[in-house]
Each structure stands twice: as structure tokens, then as C-alpha cells.
Design a protein around this motif. Structure first.
Motif, PDB file in Angstrom:
ATOM      1  N   GLY A 181      27.465  30.089  54.848  1.00  0.00           N
ATOM      2  CA  GLY A 181      27.319  31.518  55.137  1.00  0.00           C
ATOM      3  C   GLY A 181      27.005  32.298  53.875  1.00  0.00           C
ATOM      4  N   SER A 182      27.347  33.587  53.897  1.00  0.00           N
ATOM      5  CA  SER A 182      27.116  34.452  52.737  1.00  0.00           C
ATOM      6  C   SER A 182      28.353  35.298  52.479  1.00  0.00           C
ATOM      7  CB  SER A 182      25.925  35.386  52.988  1.00  0.00           C
ATOM      8  OG  SER A 182      24.778  34.650  53.327  1.00  0.00           O
ATOM      9  N   PRO A 183      28.936  35.226  51.277  1.00  0.00           N
ATOM     10  CA  PRO A 183      30.077  36.077  50.956  1.00  0.00           C
ATOM     11  C   PRO A 183      29.680  37.562  50.933  1.00  0.00           C
ATOM     12  CG  PRO A 183      29.899  34.228  49.419  1.00  0.00           C
ATOM     13  CD  PRO A 183      28.625  34.275  50.204  1.00  0.00           C
ATOM     14  N   THR A 184      30.673  38.428  51.103  1.00  0.00           N
ATOM     15  CA  THR A 184      30.425  39.874  51.104  1.00  0.00           C
ATOM     16  C   THR A 184      31.504  40.593  50.307  1.00  0.00           C
ATOM     17  OG1 THR A 184      29.562  39.644  53.362  1.00  0.00           O
ATOM     18  CG2 THR A 184      29.935  41.872  52.562  1.00  0.00           C
ATOM     19  N   TYR A 185      31.092  41.302  49.266  1.00  0.00           N
ATOM     20  CA  TYR A 185      32.011  42.068  48.422  1.00  0.00           C
ATOM     21  C   TYR A 185      32.227  43.440  49.061  1.00  0.00           C
ATOM     22  CZ  TYR A 185      33.638  44.227  44.000  1.00  0.00           C
ATOM     23  OH  TYR A 185      34.344  44.881  43.019  1.00  0.00           O
ATOM     24  N   THR A 186      33.485  43.801  49.259  1.00  0.00           N
ATOM     25  CA  THR A 186      33.818  45.043  49.965  1.00  0.00           C
ATOM     26  C   THR A 186      33.195  46.288  49.321  1.00  0.00           C
ATOM     27  OG1 THR A 186      35.897  45.028  48.728  1.00  0.00           O
ATOM     28  CG2 THR A 186      35.983  44.298  51.033  1.00  0.00           C
ATOM     29  N   VAL A 187      33.073  46.307  48.010  1.00  0.00           N
ATOM     30  CA  VAL A 187      32.470  47.463  47.329  1.00  0.00           C
ATOM     31  C   VAL A 187      31.010  47.627  47.770  1.00  0.00           C
ATOM     32  CG1 VAL A 187      31.699  48.334  45.063  1.00  0.00           C
ATOM     33  CG2 VAL A 187      34.014  47.410  45.335  1.00  0.00           C
ATOM     34  N   ASP A 188      30.288  46.509  47.862  1.00  0.00           N
ATOM     35  CA  ASP A 188      28.877  46.556  48.268  1.00  0.00           C
ATOM     36  C   ASP A 188      28.735  46.907  49.747  1.00  0.00           C
ATOM     37  OD1 ASP A 188      28.376  45.808  45.689  1.00  0.00           O
ATOM     38  OD2 ASP A 188      27.935  43.709  46.140  1.00  0.00           O
ATOM     39  N   LEU A 189      29.622  46.362  50.564  1.00  0.00           N
ATOM     40  CA  LEU A 189      29.591  46.661  51.999  1.00  0.00           C
ATOM     41  C   LEU A 189      29.916  48.135  52.233  1.00  0.00           C
ATOM     42  CD1 LEU A 189      29.314  45.712  54.931  1.00  0.00           C
ATOM     43  CD2 LEU A 189      31.708  44.984  54.864  1.00  0.00           C
ATOM     44  N   ALA A 190      30.902  48.660  51.514  1.00  0.00           N
ATOM     45  CA  ALA A 190      31.279  50.074  51.639  1.00  0.00           C
ATOM     46  C   ALA A 190      30.099  50.975  51.279  1.00  0.00           C
ATOM     47  CB  ALA A 190      32.485  50.380  50.749  1.00  0.00           C
ATOM     48  N   ARG A 191      29.395  50.629  50.210  1.00  0.00           N
ATOM     49  CA  ARG A 191      28.220  51.420  49.792  1.00  0.00           C
ATOM     50  C   ARG A 191      27.172  51.438  50.896  1.00  0.00           C
ATOM     51  NH1 ARG A 191      27.756  49.208  43.689  1.00  0.00           N
ATOM     52  NH2 ARG A 191      29.421  50.483  42.840  1.00  0.00           N
ATOM     53  N   PHE A 192      26.941  50.264  51.471  1.00  0.00           N
ATOM     54  CA  PHE A 192      25.944  50.177  52.544  1.00  0.00           C
ATOM     55  C   PHE A 192      26.370  51.021  53.745  1.00  0.00           C
ATOM     56  CE2 PHE A 192      24.574  48.252  56.563  1.00  0.00           C
ATOM     57  CZ  PHE A 192      23.213  48.519  56.458  1.00  0.00           C
ATOM     58  N   MET A 193      27.638  50.919  54.126  1.00  0.00           N
ATOM     59  CA  MET A 193      28.132  51.668  55.288  1.00  0.00           C
ATOM     60  C   MET A 193      27.982  53.175  55.109  1.00  0.00           C
ATOM     61  SD  MET A 193      31.554  49.415  56.053  1.00  0.00           S
ATOM     62  CE  MET A 193      32.363  50.694  57.027  1.00  0.00           C
ATOM     63  N   VAL A 194      28.312  53.653  53.918  1.00  0.00           N
ATOM     64  CA  VAL A 194      28.221  55.095  53.658  1.00  0.00           C
ATOM     65  C   VAL A 194      26.752  55.535  53.609  1.00  0.00           C
ATOM     66  CG1 VAL A 194      28.761  56.950  52.009  1.00  0.00           C
ATOM     67  CG2 VAL A 194      30.497  55.213  52.562  1.00  0.00           C
ATOM     68  N   GLU A 195      25.903  54.707  53.010  1.00  0.00           N
ATOM     69  CA  GLU A 195      24.469  55.023  53.007  1.00  0.00           C
ATOM     70  C   GLU A 195      23.932  55.079  54.440  1.00  0.00           C
ATOM     71  OE1 GLU A 195      20.181  53.313  51.297  1.00  0.00           O
ATOM     72  OE2 GLU A 195      21.914  51.987  51.322  1.00  0.00           O
ATOM     73  N   LEU A 196      24.342  54.125  55.261  1.00  0.00           N
ATOM     74  CA  LEU A 196      23.874  54.056  56.644  1.00  0.00           C
ATOM     75  C   LEU A 196      24.338  55.259  57.459  1.00  0.00           C
ATOM     76  CD1 LEU A 196      22.387  52.390  58.824  1.00  0.00           C
ATOM     77  CD2 LEU A 196      24.538  51.173  59.242  1.00  0.00           C
ATOM     78  N   MET A 197      25.609  55.636  57.309  1.00  0.00           N
ATOM     79  CA  MET A 197      26.153  56.745  58.119  1.00  0.00           C
ATOM     80  C   MET A 197      25.491  58.079  57.778  1.00  0.00           C
ATOM     81  SD  MET A 197      29.738  58.076  56.520  1.00  0.00           S
ATOM     82  CE  MET A 197      29.480  59.374  55.292  1.00  0.00           C
ATOM     83  N   GLU A 198      24.900  58.158  56.564  1.00  0.00           N
ATOM     84  CA  GLU A 198      24.221  59.389  56.158  1.00  0.00           C
ATOM     85  C   GLU A 198      22.837  59.517  56.807  1.00  0.00           C
ATOM     86  OE1 GLU A 198      26.237  59.871  51.699  1.00  0.00           O
ATOM     87  OE2 GLU A 198      24.350  58.768  51.920  1.00  0.00           O
ATOM     88  N   THR A 199      22.415  58.473  57.509  1.00  0.00           N
ATOM     89  CA  THR A 199      21.106  58.475  58.176  1.00  0.00           C
ATOM     90  C   THR A 199      21.284  58.568  59.698  1.00  0.00           C
ATOM     91  OG1 THR A 199      20.942  56.101  58.660  1.00  0.00           O
ATOM     92  CG2 THR A 199      20.352  56.803  56.420  1.00  0.00           C
ATOM     93  N   ASP A 200      20.151  58.629  60.373  1.00  0.00           N
ATOM     94  CA  ASP A 200      20.157  58.527  61.836  1.00  0.00           C
ATOM     95  C   ASP A 200      19.473  57.223  62.254  1.00  0.00           C
ATOM     96  OD1 ASP A 200      21.453  60.977  62.236  1.00  0.00           O
ATOM     97  OD2 ASP A 200      19.565  62.069  62.032  1.00  0.00           O
ATOM     98  N   LYS A 201      19.557  56.223  61.393  1.00  0.00           N
ATOM     99  CA  LYS A 201      18.913  54.926  61.675  1.00  0.00           C
ATOM    100  C   LYS A 201      19.892  54.047  62.445  1.00  0.00           C
ATOM    101  CE  LYS A 201      15.895  55.388  57.682  1.00  0.00           C
ATOM    102  NZ  LYS A 201      15.467  54.887  56.371  1.00  0.00           N
ATOM    103  N   TYR A 202      20.092  54.404  63.705  1.00  0.00           N
ATOM    104  CA  TYR A 202      21.121  53.754  64.535  1.00  0.00           C
ATOM    105  C   TYR A 202      20.756  52.324  64.896  1.00  0.00           C
ATOM    106  CZ  TYR A 202      22.857  58.517  65.048  1.00  0.00           C
ATOM    107  OH  TYR A 202      23.357  59.769  64.792  1.00  0.00           O
ATOM    108  N   GLY A 203      21.762  51.580  65.356  1.00  0.00           N
ATOM    109  CA  GLY A 203      21.524  50.221  65.828  1.00  0.00           C
ATOM    110  C   GLY A 203      22.479  49.214  65.223  1.00  0.00           C
TER     111      GLY A 203
END
Length: 279
Positions: A181-203
Motif C-alpha cells: 500500500g502507501s503510507p499517509t502522514y497526517t500532516v499531509d492528509l490534513a493539508r489536503f483536506m483543508v485545501e479540498l474543503m476550500e473548494t467546490d470540487k466535490y466527490g
């Protein structure tokens, strides 16, 4: 934005709160002592009171093996709790992001899983997380689902901490080499989540650090980067039986992140370096 974060005391939740603060959002972090997400009335009244712009739903029943004997409770948290939050989000007009998992797939693929591939969980944890995805989609026309995998961060227990502890105690560890699989660092995932929520790019999105490894490879890299002299013995899944079946191949395709022009997560080895520096 005014943002409610569930599971705020957890490994991911704490880094999500830090990222929201960094981006000057108004964060309301709640853990199970402050909000019981399995209580429909409590969820409704809390969300109606705060009236957030966004709900980042990080709370989950994550004990994969425990869920096999306790599927009812896992369902309450992962599915029912998600449904109550989705209903409250609909009432208040809040955006909602639900963190899901690679365990919604059965691990029989040979190429990275795309976001629209058929799901087929192997165990109770995966079933309850998938039920959460389905209930969210039932109640909200627009939503974010972020599936991730192999999460590690400075808060809470994870594979990296376990390896460092066992390596220090024993000087020799056995780790499965036939689960990839692929490991995931919480700091990087958090950044992605916050960037995503600032958009309307749903899905639905798949978000892990880039690169692929087995748990064995991950352990070898941990000891290499920490400078620990530890012998790592490759084991098969059969040699390391667990109550819950694990997907053998759980690499998630991040194509959607690129297609939507969002920031991809860095390579997992670089993320591990950043984690070890932060510790």
C-alpha cells in the motif's frame, strides 16, 4: 470559514485543527466527551447551534480487529454517526467531508484503485466505513469523501511508533511483506483536506502519500532513517494471523487529485523524514 472537526483528539484530528489554525479558519474541535456522534439529537443541536460552514468528519471506530467482534458499535460510530452529521449538514447548509479507508476494497487488484471502482470490504471495519460513505451520499447531493490508508502521525499509536519501540526492545522484528500500500502522514492528509474543503470540487478522492511499499519495506525504511540497527524478517500474512482479514493490495490511485488541480501529497519516504524530525 467556521469548521467543526469531529475526532479532534485523534491522530488525524489534531493535525487537522493545526492546519485550520494555520489557514486562519475558525475551528471547533470536538471529541467523544464533548459530542457523542452516535446520539442523533446531540448532533443535531450541536450543529444547529454552531452553524458551521464545513464539517470535517475525522471521528471513527478504527480498531480493525476489534470491529470483528464489535460490529454493532463500529456501525454506530462509522455509519450511524456519519448519517446524523450528514443530516445536520443538510439542515444547516454546511459542506461535509468524511474520511474513509482503503478497507472498502478487497485488495485483489493489481493496479491502483480508482475512486469509482467497485467496493467489496473484507471485514466489519470496511463494511461499516463503506456504510458511512453510502449514508452520506444518500443525504447529501454534494459531499467530499477522502479515502486514505496506513496513517501515521505524532498523535496516537501507529506503525512507525510500534516499529521504533519494538526495534529498541528486541533488535529484531518480523513484518508482513505480502501486503502492499502507501503510507499517509497526517500532516499531509490534513493539508489536503483543508485545501479540498476550500473548494467546490466535490466527490470521492483517494489521498495517501505517493509511492508504494509493503509493511516490510516501510519497517526497513523506518530503521534506516532512525539509524537503528534492527534486523527485519519478512513474514507472510499466514504467519501473522489477525482476527480481521487485510487487503493484500490497497494502493489507491491519486489521479482525481491531479485532475482537479489539487496539491498532490509528497513521497512517503519524504513524509516519514518530516515526521521523524517533528517527533
Amino acid at each position: 470559514m467556521k469548521v467543526v472537526v469531529t475526532g479532534a483528539a485523534g491522530q488525524l484530528g489534531q493535525d487537522v485543527l493545526k492546519e485550520l489554525e494555520r489557514k486562519n479558519h475558525q475551528a471547533y474541535g470536538v471529541d467523544r466527551t464533548q459530542l457523542d456522534i452516535t446520539n442523533k439529537i446531540d448532533v443535531e443541536s450541536f450543529i444547529n447551534e454552531v452553524k458551521p460552514d464545513v464539517i470535517l468528519h475525522c471521528a471513527a471506530y478504527t480498531n480493525v480487529d476489534g470491529a470483528e467482534a464489535d460490529e454493532e458499535n463500529a456501525y454506530e460510530v462509522n455509519a450511524a454517526g456519519t448519517e446524523y452529521l450528514a443530516k445536520a449538514a443538510k439542515q444547516t447548509g454546511a459542506k461535509m467531508l468524511y474520511v474513509s479507508t482503503d478497507y472498502v476494497f478487497d485488495g485483489t487488484a493489481t493496479d491502483p484503485y480508482e475512486v469509482d471502482e467497485p467496493t467489496k470490504p473484507l471485514g466489519a471495519y470496511g463494511r461499516t466505513k463503506l456504510a458511512g460513505e453510502q449514508l452520506l451520499q444518500e443525504h447529501l447531493e454534494q459531499f467530499f469523501i477522502v479515502r486514505t490508508a496506513w496513517v501515521f502521525g505524532i498523535h496516537g499509536n501507529n506503525f512507525v511508533k510500534t516499529m521504533v519501540r519494538l526495534g529498541g526492545e528486541r533488535g529484531e522484528v518480523g513484518v508482513v511483506h505480502d501486503q502492499v500500500g502507501s503510507p499517509t502522514y497526517t500532516v499531509d492528509l490534513a493539508r489536503f483536506m483543508v485545501e479540498l474543503m476550500e473548494t467546490d470540487k466535490y466527490g470521492i478522492y483517494h489521498a495517501t502519500n505517493s509511492g508504494v511499499c509493503s509493511w516490510y519495506d516501510f519497517a526497513v525504511e523506518i530503521f534506516k532513517q532512525t539509524g537503528m540497527d534492527v534486523k527485519v524478517n519478512p513474514l507472510t500474512t499466514e504467519q501473522f494471523p489477525r482476527p480481521a482479514a487485510r487487503p493484500e493490495y490497497s494502493v489507491l490511485s491519486k489521479r482525481k487529485i491531479e485532475e482537479q488541480g489539487l496539491t498532490p501529497l509528497r513521497d512517503w519516504k519524504d513524509a516519514l523524514t518530516a515526521y521523524l524530525e517533528q517527533k
